[in-house]
Scaffold this motif. Sequence first.
Motif, PDB file in Angstrom:
ATOM      1  N   PRO A 142      14.528  77.752  81.883  1.00  0.00           N
ATOM      2  CA  PRO A 142      15.931  77.404  81.631  1.00  0.00           C
ATOM      3  C   PRO A 142      16.675  77.216  82.944  1.00  0.00           C
ATOM      4  O   PRO A 142      16.452  77.934  83.908  1.00  0.00           O
ATOM      5  CB  PRO A 142      16.443  78.621  80.862  1.00  0.00           C
ATOM      6  N   ASP A 143      17.547  76.240  82.984  1.00  0.00           N
ATOM      7  CA  ASP A 143      18.289  75.960  84.207  1.00  0.00           C
ATOM      8  C   ASP A 143      19.660  75.443  83.818  1.00  0.00           C
ATOM      9  O   ASP A 143      20.011  75.380  82.643  1.00  0.00           O
ATOM     10  CB  ASP A 143      17.536  74.922  85.047  1.00  0.00           C
ATOM     11  N   ASN A 144      20.434  75.079  84.826  1.00  0.00           N
ATOM     12  CA  ASN A 144      21.764  74.528  84.586  1.00  0.00           C
ATOM     13  C   ASN A 144      21.933  73.232  85.349  1.00  0.00           C
ATOM     14  O   ASN A 144      21.407  73.074  86.457  1.00  0.00           O
ATOM     15  CB  ASN A 144      22.855  75.510  85.010  1.00  0.00           C
ATOM     16  N   CYS A 145      22.675  72.305  84.776  1.00  0.00           N
ATOM     17  CA  CYS A 145      22.978  71.048  85.442  1.00  0.00           C
ATOM     18  C   CYS A 145      23.789  71.348  86.700  1.00  0.00           C
ATOM     19  O   CYS A 145      24.797  72.064  86.641  1.00  0.00           O
ATOM     20  CB  CYS A 145      23.765  70.136  84.503  1.00  0.00           C
ATOM     21  N   TYR A 146      23.361  70.815  87.820  1.00  0.00           N
ATOM     22  CA  TYR A 146      24.041  71.127  89.079  1.00  0.00           C
ATOM     23  C   TYR A 146      25.420  70.482  89.166  1.00  0.00           C
ATOM     24  O   TYR A 146      26.234  70.851  90.021  1.00  0.00           O
ATOM     25  CB  TYR A 146      23.176  70.712  90.273  1.00  0.00           C
ATOM     26  N   ILE A 147      25.699  69.539  88.266  1.00  0.00           N
ATOM     27  CA  ILE A 147      26.998  68.867  88.294  1.00  0.00           C
ATOM     28  C   ILE A 147      28.000  69.532  87.363  1.00  0.00           C
ATOM     29  O   ILE A 147      29.084  69.947  87.798  1.00  0.00           O
ATOM     30  CB  ILE A 147      26.838  67.373  87.930  1.00  0.00           C
ATOM     31  N   CYS A 148      27.644  69.661  86.080  1.00  0.00           N
ATOM     32  CA  CYS A 148      28.606  70.186  85.107  1.00  0.00           C
ATOM     33  C   CYS A 148      28.331  71.624  84.694  1.00  0.00           C
ATOM     34  O   CYS A 148      29.177  72.264  84.061  1.00  0.00           O
ATOM     35  CB  CYS A 148      28.658  69.297  83.869  1.00  0.00           C
ATOM     36  N   GLY A 149      27.130  72.137  85.001  1.00  0.00           N
ATOM     37  CA  GLY A 149      26.818  73.527  84.703  1.00  0.00           C
ATOM     38  C   GLY A 149      26.274  73.798  83.328  1.00  0.00           C
ATOM     39  O   GLY A 149      25.953  74.942  82.995  1.00  0.00           O
ATOM     40  N   VAL A 150      26.134  72.777  82.483  1.00  0.00           N
ATOM     41  CA  VAL A 150      25.636  72.986  81.127  1.00  0.00           C
ATOM     42  C   VAL A 150      24.199  73.490  81.186  1.00  0.00           C
ATOM     43  O   VAL A 150      23.424  73.127  82.060  1.00  0.00           O
ATOM     44  CB  VAL A 150      25.718  71.681  80.304  1.00  0.00           C
ATOM     45  N   SER A 151      23.842  74.350  80.254  1.00  0.00           N
ATOM     46  CA  SER A 151      22.497  74.895  80.211  1.00  0.00           C
ATOM     47  C   SER A 151      21.504  73.822  79.787  1.00  0.00           C
ATOM     48  O   SER A 151      21.724  73.093  78.813  1.00  0.00           O
ATOM     49  CB  SER A 151      22.444  76.065  79.226  1.00  0.00           C
ATOM     50  N   ILE A 152      20.435  73.688  80.536  1.00  0.00           N
ATOM     51  CA  ILE A 152      19.398  72.719  80.212  1.00  0.00           C
ATOM     52  C   ILE A 152      18.053  73.435  80.251  1.00  0.00           C
ATOM     53  O   ILE A 152      17.869  74.399  80.991  1.00  0.00           O
ATOM     54  CB  ILE A 152      19.392  71.519  81.183  1.00  0.00           C
ATOM     55  N   ASP A 153      17.111  72.962  79.469  1.00  0.00           N
ATOM     56  CA  ASP A 153      15.836  73.653  79.326  1.00  0.00           C
ATOM     57  C   ASP A 153      14.704  72.645  79.339  1.00  0.00           C
ATOM     58  O   ASP A 153      14.626  71.768  78.475  1.00  0.00           O
ATOM     59  CB  ASP A 153      15.827  74.445  78.020  1.00  0.00           C
ATOM     60  N   ASP A 154      13.827  72.782  80.324  1.00  0.00           N
ATOM     61  CA  ASP A 154      12.685  71.877  80.451  1.00  0.00           C
ATOM     62  C   ASP A 154      11.457  72.376  79.693  1.00  0.00           C
ATOM     63  O   ASP A 154      10.434  71.716  79.662  1.00  0.00           O
ATOM     64  CB  ASP A 154      12.332  71.712  81.937  1.00  0.00           C
ATOM     65  N   SER A 155      11.555  73.560  79.106  1.00  0.00           N
ATOM     66  CA  SER A 155      10.377  74.151  78.481  1.00  0.00           C
ATOM     67  C   SER A 155      10.185  73.717  77.042  1.00  0.00           C
ATOM     68  O   SER A 155       9.112  73.885  76.474  1.00  0.00           O
ATOM     69  CB  SER A 155      10.476  75.683  78.532  1.00  0.00           C
TER      70      SER A 155
END
Length: 276
Positions: A142-155
């Motif tokens: 799990p990570d966050n968009c470096y621009i808007c901060g929304v949670s994003i998940d590559d898994s």
Amino acid sequence: MRLSEYCRFKPVTNGERLFQFLILNVIGKERASSLDNVSLIQIGGRTDDFADYYAGIFASNLMMRCIKKAKWIDRTDPLHADNNALERHKRELVNYFLTSLEIPKNSLGGNLEQLANYVIDAYRSSKKDITHTVRKQFKRRPDNCYICGVSIDDSSQADQNYELEHIWPQSYGGDSIEGNLLPSCSHCNKEKSHMLLWQNSDVSSFVMMPQAEPHELRSIHKSVRIARHRRLIFEYACSNKLTLKEAAVAIGSVELASPKYIDKYDSIDFYNIKFF
């Protein structure tokens, strides 16, 4: 921020090296600073902003024209055609600098050939996509968009929101390397697109009354809000002599959905909004 100050961040891509070479050796500090004295922008309270705007537009336009010319040369005379192709490309680029771009030879001396080398390197970088090896450097977590901060998940296979975003755009010679990539949501990646500098966004697309309501501020197009974030990244990187990625990480994401005005008595335009 003056155009010459854009040379203070640490370049990690061929595109950034070309950009800084153009500023230092082609445009030069004298030309870059001359915008401050243009009478047209001496009124309105935005002298520094508009001097920065026009200088940035000029620099990015000059750079992209060089890269597109290199692409056209490669299309008509492929670099891999034979052992002499690279030298032919350099000669044609030098001729382009002298004729179409009207760069005086005596202003650069032998550096026209060096400029050609930078252009070819940036063009080559613009063709290289992110490799599997580079992608593996970004752990599936799990990570966050470096621009808007929304949670994003590559898994999750179902989640198509996680993307790797070129901080220095690939189309401007941004190498597809770990030092030029950060996780981004697909929406921010799409809205940022090929934006090089904040100046490349449609920053003149809105002017609002002073003390606009929150819902009015939220109507500002997302790409323009991303441009404001991008301006912060460049300013921080140049002030602290960091890479753009280091600056982006240090600044962090911003609340793109909640811009605020700076001067409540002035009309609200791109130069009168902030996020924090």
